[in-house]
Design an enzyme around this catalytic site. Structure first.
Site, PDB file in Angstrom:
ATOM      1  CB  SER A 165      -0.943  -0.047   1.208  1.00 42.97           C
ATOM      2  OG  SER A 165      -1.927   0.948   1.118  1.00 42.97           O
ATOM      3  CG  HIS A 212      -5.938  -1.842   0.179  1.00 49.89           C
ATOM      4  ND1 HIS A 212      -5.089  -1.525  -0.857  1.00 49.89           N
ATOM      5  CD2 HIS A 212      -5.351  -1.335   1.284  1.00 49.89           C
ATOM      6  CE1 HIS A 212      -4.067  -0.848  -0.405  1.00 49.89           C
ATOM      7  NE2 HIS A 212      -4.191  -0.720   0.918  1.00 49.89           N
ATOM      8  CG  ASP A 244      -6.884  -2.291  -3.394  1.00 47.76           C
ATOM      9  OD1 ASP A 244      -7.228  -1.178  -2.979  1.00 47.76           O
ATOM     10  OD2 ASP A 244      -5.702  -2.683  -3.401  1.00 47.76           O
TER      11      ASP A 244
END
Length: 313
Positions: free
Chosen positions: A163, A286, A256
């Site tokens: 991320s 995610h 996501d």
């Protein structure tokens, strides 16, 4: 069309909804960090037994960057030196720390048979962009400069993260190329690569647990402040060239908002002649990567990434 979650991911998504957990954007940054840290207890898998786990301090202009070095029982050594993954945790540049990603790092060290150095870069809003970038670059350069003393093979250093950490890893790889530091690879787990948020995946029905459509602008505001998100150090997809970058492993998740960013970045790298291993987990959201206790696909991802790391030498 809404993304269909895998049954286990759907169960976790439902549990998070029913738990009445407050949205991060309704909290202060310190409060959000505490909620994120607490979640690891129920979601992180059991850690493997390692040879050692030690704190280290990386010198930096502002003082020192805390880090943790994980050494597995089995190392792939060449001339007494081992490969190394410099890992940058996720959390929107606002939350996350060495503890939230400890088990993921331990598993990568164990299965990848390499040293993992997890970096506790400065967080926003106390330290806005480009503080995290500066720390990520400084830490990676320090590992390379002190490789032998760390037991690390300087020719086999990989930078990676998930991320926001994937964003930082991509920026480090670009910076290293431009600065003459040759990295062996870049690991980008559902990376944030473009602050414009114009991709289609940013407009799909909500199916993410940790990264909702409403929290993304909050993370961005905390991190960027008045800075320009079009700066390539914030949005690496805006870099002028991707040629000459190290081999990449790019992972995306179906449910996501960042999915299309990761997919596009993989294509940008491929089009520039970079060797790319692309892996898509269609039924996951995610944040799944660290949830191996609840989501077996997280463990699958670690195993596959570890196998890729071994192909780099």
């Amino acid at each position: 069309m809404p993304v269909v979650l895998d049954p286990d991911a759907a169960a976790v998504y439902k549990a998070f909804q029913e738990a009445g957990r407050p949205a991060y954007e309704t909290l202060t940054a310190p409060e959000a960090r505490e909620f994120y840290r607490a979640a690891r207890v129920v979601s992180n898998p059991e850690p493997p037994a390692l040879e050692s786990s030690k704190p280290i301090a990386i010198p930096a202009p502002h003082g020192a960057i805390p880090a943790r070095i994980y050494t597995p029982k089995t190392l792939r050594k060449s001339n007494g030196l081992a490969p190394c993954l410099v890992f940058l945790h996720g959390g929107g540049w606002v939350i996350g720390d060495l503890d939230t990603h400890e088990v993921a790092c331990q598993k990568l060290a164990h299965e990848g048979e390499l040293i993992v150095i997890s970096v506790d870069y400065r967080l926003a809003p106390e330290h806005r962009f480009p503080a995290a970038v500066d720390d990520a670059v400084t830490a990676t350069q320090w590992v390379a400069a002190n490789a032998k003393q760390l037991g690390v093979d300087a020719a086999r250093i990989v930078v990676g993260g998930d991320s926001a950490g994937g964003n930082l890893a991509a920026v480090v790889a670009l910076t290293a190329r431009d600065g003459g530091l040759k990295l062996a690879g870049q690991l980008l787990v559902y990376p944030a690569t473009e602050f414009a948020r114009t991709h289609a995946s940013h407009r799909e029905p909500e199916t993410s647990v940790l990264l909702t459509h409403s929290v993304i602008p909050w993370f961005a505001a905390q991190y960027l402040g008045d800075a320009d998100g079009s700066d390539w150090r914030a949005s690496p997809a805006r870099a002028k060239s991707f040629a000459g970058l190290p081999p990449a492993y790019v992972l995306t998740a179906g449910a996501d908002p960042l999915r299309d960013e990761g997919d596009e970045y993989a294509k940008l790298l491929k089009d520039a002649g970079v060797a790319v291993t692309y892996r898509h987990f269609p039924g996951q959201f995610h944040g799944f990567f660290t949830m191996g206790k609840l989501l077996n696909q997280a463990n699958v991802a670690v195993t596959e990434i570890s196998a890729w790391l071994k192909t780099l030498g």
